[in-house]
Scaffold this active site. Structure first.
Site, PDB file in Angstrom:
ATOM      1  CG  ASP A  36     -44.527  -8.347 -67.660  1.00 48.68           C
ATOM      2  OD1 ASP A  36     -44.998  -9.172 -68.466  1.00 48.68           O
ATOM      3  OD2 ASP A  36     -43.310  -8.081 -67.563  1.00 48.68           O
ATOM      4  CE  LYS A  66     -41.690 -11.061 -69.647  1.00 44.56           C
ATOM      5  NZ  LYS A  66     -42.046 -10.455 -68.339  1.00 44.56           N
ATOM      6  CG  HIS A  97     -37.504 -13.486 -70.596  1.00 44.06           C
ATOM      7  ND1 HIS A  97     -37.172 -13.295 -69.285  1.00 44.06           N
ATOM      8  CD2 HIS A  97     -37.590 -12.243 -71.122  1.00 44.06           C
ATOM      9  CE1 HIS A  97     -37.056 -12.009 -69.034  1.00 44.06           C
ATOM     10  NE2 HIS A  97     -37.306 -11.352 -70.140  1.00 44.06           N
TER      11      HIS A  97
END
Length: 293
Positions: A36, A66, A97
């Site tokens: 991530d 993101k 985000h």
């Protein structure tokens, strides 16, 4: 989506962000298959380097990144930039985000107002941003879309116009911020909840009840908390640069229902991560009330 991801935040310095490729590579070698990151973490290049150096087939990995918080109006450009930084042909999951549209200013990702608060673009809505993100799906370079830091309030607003329901809502979630209402809301909508800052840092890991339950189960406080998340069907994104801690984060025990209830009772609605970024009652230009928190 693998339920456990390695968090790709590399800290505030360029050196730390570059060094992330080393501990991310360690994580991949230990067995993590979900990474991530985010444009505003500035570690996408390091994530790509770790993936290439791992020798692991791309098809075996899941990558989340993101949209930058000032990416409204240039979603396609930002997405392509992330692809380039990562050195990948596609992204598995692309998230908004935050629901707040930070104003775009060339060379300054977080412009500020005279009072020190983050400047936002009041002419843009989260619905506008989501529509531009939905258009990315047509190009086949992203597998799924999601959001981050959304509440039932902002999800309700998004779903008024959304053609695609977010696959994931990534939020701060730990025993001091249980967010049961949000978890149930997302479950009802078919949205996976994913937790960042999942163990709540030392203040939560050292809570007497957490320490007591961990000792009873003969596990570490960190393992207890991560097991609590999985018992609630919450995906987790523990972040660690330490190889031994990375190993520990993959060894998650099953937590008894009674222990889950006792951990739930620790809830304080305490946003440990986000509260330190609050300036004059606002986080990135929005009040908690605007976020629905």
């Amino acid at each position: 989506m693998p339920i456990i991801a390695i968090g790709g935040f590399g800290g505030p310095t360029a050196e730390g962000r570059f060094a992330a490729r080393d501990w991310l590579l360690t994580a991949l070698k230990l067995g993590y298959r979900h990474v991530d990151t985010a444009a505003n973490y500035y570690t996408e290049e390091s994530v790509g380097a770790a993936i290439r150096n791992s020798g692991i087939a791309r098809s075996e990995l899941f990558v989340t990144t993101k949209l930058p918080m000032n990416g409204h109006g240039r979603v396609k450009y930002c997405f392509e930039h992330s692809l380039k930084e990562l050195g990948l042909d596609y992204i598995d999951l692309y998230l908004m985000h935050y629901p707040v549209p930070v104003a775009f200013e060339e060379g300054n990702d977080f412009p500020i107002n005279p009072d020190g608060t983050t400047r936002i673009d009041k002419n843009v809505t989260l619905n506008d941003i989501w529509a531009d993100m939905e258009a990315l799906l047509e190009r086949g370079k992203v597998k799924a879309l999601g959001v981050s830091n959304f509440s039932p309030k902002t999800l309700d607003q998004l779903l008024k116009t959304a053609k695609v329901i977010p696959a994931v809502n990534q939020v701060e979630l730990h025993p001091y911020l249980v967010q049961e209402n949000l978890r149930q809301y997302c479950k009802d909508k078919g949205i996976v909840v994913s937790a960042y800052t999942p163990s709540g840092r030392d203040i939560v890991r050292n809570d007497p009840k957490i320490v007591e339950l961990a000792a009873k189960n003969k596990i570490t406080p960190n393992q207890l908390i991560l097991g609590w998340h999985l018992a609630r069907d919450v995906a987790i994104i523990p972040g660690s640069k330490d190889a031994e801690r990375q190993k520990e984060n993959l060894k998650i025990p099953v937590i008894a229902d009674e222990d889950v209830k006792q951990i739930n009772a620790l809830d304080r609605n305490d946003r440990i991560m986000n509260k330190y970024r609050v300036i004059k009652g606002t986080l990135w230009g929005w009040t908690y009330e605007q976020y629905g928190w």
